[in-house]
Design a protein around this motif. Structure first.
Motif, PDB file in Angstrom:
ATOM      1  N   GLY A 190       0.784  -1.223   0.000  1.00  0.00           N
ATOM      2  CA  GLY A 190       0.000   0.000   0.000  1.00  0.00           C
ATOM      3  C   GLY A 190       0.812   1.267   0.000  1.00  0.00           C
ATOM      4  N   VAL A 191       2.145   1.169  -0.063  1.00  0.00           N
ATOM      5  CA  VAL A 191       3.000   2.350  -0.028  1.00  0.00           C
ATOM      6  C   VAL A 191       3.794   2.437  -1.321  1.00  0.00           C
ATOM      7  N   ALA A 192       3.798   3.624  -1.943  1.00  0.00           N
ATOM      8  CA  ALA A 192       4.580   3.837  -3.152  1.00  0.00           C
ATOM      9  C   ALA A 192       6.061   3.667  -2.826  1.00  0.00           C
ATOM     10  N   PRO A 193       6.845   3.122  -3.752  1.00  0.00           N
ATOM     11  CA  PRO A 193       8.273   2.873  -3.468  1.00  0.00           C
ATOM     12  C   PRO A 193       9.009   4.105  -2.965  1.00  0.00           C
ATOM     13  N   GLU A 194       8.664   5.289  -3.480  1.00  0.00           N
ATOM     14  CA  GLU A 194       9.376   6.488  -3.053  1.00  0.00           C
ATOM     15  C   GLU A 194       9.081   6.869  -1.599  1.00  0.00           C
ATOM     16  N   LEU A 195       8.016   6.275  -1.012  1.00  0.00           N
ATOM     17  CA  LEU A 195       7.675   6.554   0.381  1.00  0.00           C
ATOM     18  C   LEU A 195       8.174   5.476   1.344  1.00  0.00           C
ATOM     19  N   ALA A 196       8.812   4.444   0.787  1.00  0.00           N
ATOM     20  CA  ALA A 196       9.309   3.363   1.650  1.00  0.00           C
ATOM     21  C   ALA A 196      10.346   3.879   2.642  1.00  0.00           C
ATOM     22  N   THR A 197      11.184   4.815   2.178  1.00  0.00           N
ATOM     23  CA  THR A 197      12.201   5.379   3.072  1.00  0.00           C
ATOM     24  C   THR A 197      11.558   6.034   4.279  1.00  0.00           C
ATOM     25  N   VAL A 198      10.455   6.747   4.051  1.00  0.00           N
ATOM     26  CA  VAL A 198       9.773   7.416   5.148  1.00  0.00           C
ATOM     27  C   VAL A 198       9.193   6.392   6.111  1.00  0.00           C
ATOM     28  N   TRP A 199       8.548   5.353   5.585  1.00  0.00           N
ATOM     29  CA  TRP A 199       7.938   4.345   6.459  1.00  0.00           C
ATOM     30  C   TRP A 199       8.995   3.696   7.348  1.00  0.00           C
ATOM     31  N   HIS A 200      10.137   3.345   6.789  1.00  0.00           N
ATOM     32  CA  HIS A 200      11.190   2.746   7.600  1.00  0.00           C
ATOM     33  C   HIS A 200      11.727   3.742   8.626  1.00  0.00           C
ATOM     34  N   ALA A 201      11.795   5.009   8.246  1.00  0.00           N
ATOM     35  CA  ALA A 201      12.401   6.012   9.130  1.00  0.00           C
ATOM     36  C   ALA A 201      11.486   6.450  10.262  1.00  0.00           C
ATOM     37  N   ILE A 202      10.163   6.257  10.134  1.00  0.00           N
ATOM     38  CA  ILE A 202       9.267   6.693  11.206  1.00  0.00           C
ATOM     39  C   ILE A 202       9.089   5.631  12.285  1.00  0.00           C
ATOM     40  N   ARG A 203       9.677   4.478  12.106  1.00  0.00           N
ATOM     41  CA  ARG A 203       9.573   3.427  13.108  1.00  0.00           C
ATOM     42  C   ARG A 203      10.512   3.716  14.272  1.00  0.00           C
ATOM     43  N   SER A 204      10.156   3.205  15.427  1.00  0.00           N
ATOM     44  CA  SER A 204      11.002   3.371  16.603  1.00  0.00           C
ATOM     45  C   SER A 204      12.339   2.670  16.385  1.00  0.00           C
ATOM     46  N   ALA A 205      13.393   3.288  16.875  1.00  0.00           N
ATOM     47  CA  ALA A 205      14.724   2.704  16.741  1.00  0.00           C
ATOM     48  C   ALA A 205      14.813   1.381  17.496  1.00  0.00           C
ATOM     49  N   PRO A 206      15.663   0.473  17.053  1.00  0.00           N
ATOM     50  CA  PRO A 206      15.835  -0.798  17.775  1.00  0.00           C
ATOM     51  C   PRO A 206      16.228  -0.565  19.232  1.00  0.00           C
ATOM     52  N   THR A 207      15.791  -1.461  20.091  1.00  0.00           N
ATOM     53  CA  THR A 207      16.116  -1.353  21.514  1.00  0.00           C
ATOM     54  C   THR A 207      17.515  -1.884  21.814  1.00  0.00           C
ATOM     55  N   GLY A 208      18.040  -2.715  20.910  1.00  0.00           N
ATOM     56  CA  GLY A 208      19.298  -3.397  21.175  1.00  0.00           C
ATOM     57  C   GLY A 208      19.102  -4.783  21.751  1.00  0.00           C
ATOM     58  N   ASP A 209      17.862  -5.135  22.061  1.00  0.00           N
ATOM     59  CA  ASP A 209      17.541  -6.455  22.587  1.00  0.00           C
ATOM     60  C   ASP A 209      16.782  -7.220  21.510  1.00  0.00           C
ATOM     61  N   PRO A 210      17.362  -8.293  20.960  1.00  0.00           N
ATOM     62  CA  PRO A 210      16.690  -9.040  19.884  1.00  0.00           C
ATOM     63  C   PRO A 210      15.315  -9.565  20.279  1.00  0.00           C
TER      64      PRO A 210
END
Length: 475
Positions: A56-76
């Motif tokens: 449902g997301v245009a390829p040019e907006l994929a960067t935004v979707w990945h970037a708006i997610r919370s950063a990893p906690t460091g715990d797998p």
């Protein structure tokens, strides 16, 4: 010069407030919205590609979707999505971890509840679109053996996480200790966990926003709650396989207990006989009305936080953000915990200032999302207890009464209690009534049908959006 121009545009957009004209769906941007996108570059034109686009997301907006997610906690345990997730059934345990230290001392010092053992669970669940996902939850087991009839009852305490950062979840906080990110603690006092411990019940605290931290998404929350029950039964079938489970939540946590009650029969029908009931307090039942009422007001910070959270689970929202909103969604805002979600409200930012659609709350995308997230046409599969503060300025008592009346009409054993107070006092004043009701359900006493006994004599505000009194904008 561009920085100065952007500052002027942002200032103008905030001062204009909400666009009052009701536009046709997707009527296109205003002149101001066009100017914002002309002056502010699109993130996709500046940032390198970050990964494949979700459905449902245009390829040019994929960067935004990945970037708006919370950063990893460091715990797998919290960060890693298993590659073979498809092979698990909902509620299957993927991994478990003993976190008695530091969880048990933290629970004791924060909500005065003493437990013997804490186990962190990671299990398969389902996201809002029906795709496989994973969830996490913390099981707290009391010291004393269960001496009552049957097996030990279990309370699911859906705490008000109200956050965008994965380090703010109860599971992460209890397994890693408090930090600057997670100082909120996630629970009220008096706490349902405290009450359950006093009754020698087990407690489970689900991380009900899911791995994307989709704050306020009712299907994600409901699925996580139900799969938490499945996971606890799978972990120790001899201890909890035949236990009664009850659900409770207030405000942001009420979304989870409400979602589970409404979705149980269609998503987890085998659990319905084991679900004793759900207590739901201070619940936002109508997202459309809430957004329309408080757009551009002091509550706008909360609205925009929820919208960012929703965009993670419903990425089509990203395509309706202007460039300013996309950059803002990628900023440190995406890592806020509950104590900070409302701070943007001081600016009274309207949706129109951050959208590329003339009337964003009445666009085709908004209409689709409001319908997908609404559970108002559902019948609770289990008995419910609904409570609300009479003078709650955000979660109106009339909405609680409307939910009660609707569920009564559908034949649900429902109980309603409108208590004195606004949102916080509404919780405190409703706590003992809700826990008394939960205790009776967990001991096997059938839920009463109070629908025909309800007396509707107290004054309550109107229920429909066009009848509400709009909250004043800040000067």
């Amino acid at each position: 010069m561009r920085t100065i121009a952007v500052t002027i545009v942002v200032g103008c957009s905030l001062s204009l407030g909400q666009i009052s004209a009701r536009a046709e769906p997707d009527q296109g941007p205003t002149a101001l919205q066009q100017l914002i996108d002309e002056l502010i570059p699109a993130p996709s034109s500046v940032l390198p590609p970050a990964g494949p686009a979700p459905a449902g997301v245009a390829p040019e907006l994929a960067t935004v979707w990945h970037a708006i997610r919370s950063a990893p906690t460091g715990d797998p345990f919290f960060d890693l999505r298993p590659a073979d997730l498809d092979r698990y059934a909902p509620g299957d345990i993927i991994e478990s971890r003993d976190i008695t230290w530091p969880a048990v001392p933290m629970v004791l010092t924060s909500v005065l509840a003493l437990f013997q053992r804490a186990v962190l669970l990671k299990f398969r669940t389902t996201d809002a679109s029906g795709a496989p996902s994973f969830g996490t939850a913390t099981l707290l087991v009391p010291f004393n053996p269960w001496t009552g009839s049957g097996t030990r009852p279990v309370l699911l305490n859906a705490t008000p996480i109200n956050a965008l950062n994965r380090r703010c979840t109860p599971g992460y906080v209890l397994s890693h200790g408090y930090s600057v990110d997670s100082v909120n603690g996630n629970d009220f006092v008096p706490s349902p966990s405290m009450w359950a411990a006093s009754r020698n019940y087990a407690v489970v605290i689900p991380d009900h926003e899911g791995p994307l931290m989709a704050y306020a998404e009712p299907r994600v929350a409901g699925h996580t709650m139900l799969d938490t029950v499945r996971a606890v039964r799978n972990l120790a079938p001899d201890q909890f396989g035949e236990s009664r489970f009850a659900l409770t939540g207030y405000s942001g946590g009420a979304i989870a207990s409400y979602g589970a009650a409404m979705l149980a029969r269609e998503y987890a029908p085998e659990l319905v006989p084991r679900l004793a009931g759900a207590a739901i307090g201070g619940l936002p039942t109508d997202y459309r009305a809430f957004a329309e009422t408080y757009d551009g007001t002091y509550v706008s910070g909360l609205l925009l936080t929820i919208t960012l959270a929703m965009a993670r689970e419903h990425p089509e929202i990203i395509g309706r953000m202007n460039h300013l909103a996309q950059w803002a969604a990628m900023s440190p805002i995406k890592e806020v915990c509950s104590a900070n979600t409302a701070t943007l409200g001081v600016f009274g930012i309207p949706y129109a200032a951050l959208s590329n659609t003339r009337d964003p709350l009445h666009s085709a995308v908004a209409e689709k999302l409001f319908q997908r997230m609404s559970l108002k046409d559902k019948k609770s599969s289990i008995p419910i207890y609904i409570y609300n503060g009479l003078h709650d300025p955000w979660m109106h008592a009339a909405d609680a009464e409307a939910l009660f009346n609707q569920q009564c009409a559908l034949g649900v054993p429902a109980t309603e209690k409108i208590v004195a107070g606004e949102h916080i006092l509404g919780y405190v004043n409703g706590f003992f009534g809700s826990t008394d009701w939960l205790g009776k359900r967990l001991t096997g006493i059938p839920a009463p049908h109070t629908c025909e006994l309800a007396q509707h004599t107290r004054p309550v505000p109107p229920t429909t959006p066009n009848q509400r009194t709009r909250a004043p904008k800040p000067p």
